[in-house]
Design an enzyme around this catalytic site. Structure first.
Site, PDB file in Angstrom:
ATOM      1  N   ARG A  71       0.816  -1.220   0.000  1.00  0.00           N
ATOM      2  CA  ARG A  71       0.000   0.000   0.000  1.00  0.00           C
ATOM      3  C   ARG A  71       0.846   1.265   0.000  1.00  0.00           C
ATOM      4  NH1 ARG A  71      -4.711  -2.372   3.679  1.00  0.00           N
ATOM      5  NH2 ARG A  71      -5.894  -3.263   1.966  1.00  0.00           N
ATOM      6  N   GLU A 108       5.746  -8.788  16.229  1.00  0.00           N
ATOM      7  CA  GLU A 108       5.205  -9.226  17.509  1.00  0.00           C
ATOM      8  C   GLU A 108       5.363 -10.740  17.679  1.00  0.00           C
ATOM      9  OE1 GLU A 108       1.090  -8.754  20.096  1.00  0.00           O
ATOM     10  OE2 GLU A 108       1.298  -7.742  18.163  1.00  0.00           O
TER      11      GLU A 108
END
Length: 184
Positions: A71, A108
């Protein structure tokens, strides 16, 4: 292409948030996803976003823009055209031809990698990094690190959206700006 006058100019703000859709429980339950696809498919809104990004980026005098897959490409490429400068791709491994420089970074739950073509920047180039959204900052921090490792100066990192409540800008080794921010 003539300007239809439906998108606001720099002197007349355009409400980008009105064109960004919140999608609950995507990609998993409990997440509110901010979807820019609704903005991108509205020509005047997309034009207004690019103009606002140009106003944000231009004072930093970039010699090129870099976009993070995928994006970030959608924003950086038309913005580079608007500013009359080049566009550099930061991609996932194995997607760029020729010699590349890569950077592994922690997520994460695991790791990821960004790559840039080894000849994409020259030492001292001023490259502004763009992505659609800044959340926790891991990918954008990796992009800044990679650009600097390749020899670029990074006077600014920018995004259309910042999820301010996640504190991502604190992880960045460059100034940061966004067009809109969500604080919860």
């Amino acid at each position: 292409m003539p300007d239809t006058g439906t998108a606001a100019t720099a002197a007349e703000p355009f409400d980008l948030k009105a064109h960004i859709r919140g999608v609950p429980d995507f990609p998993k339950p409990g997440i509110l996803f901010y979807d820019i696809c609704t903005l991108l498919r509205d020509g005047p809104a997309f034009r207004a976003a690019i103009r606002q990004l140009a106003d944000l980026v231009r004072p930093h005098a970039p010699t090129a823009l870099a976009g993070i897959e995928s994006r970030g490409f959608v924003l950086a490429a038309p913005l580079a055209l608007e500013l009359g400068i080049g566009f550099i791709l930061l991609r996932k491994p194995g997607k760029l031809p020729g010699a590349t420089i890569g950077y592994n970074y922690a997520l994460e739950y695991g790791t990821d990698r960004l790559e840039i073509q080894a000849d994409a920047v020259k030492r001292g180039d001023r490259v502004v990094l763009l992505d659609d959204l800044l959340a926790t900052g891991g990918t954008m921090a990796a992009g800044i690190h990679l650009l600097k490792e390749a020899g670029a100066e990074v006077p600014l990192a920018a995004a259309m959206i910042e999820l301010g409540f996640l504190g991502g800008r604190a992880r960045l080794d460059a100034p940061f700006a966004a067009l809109v921010s969500y604080d919860s």
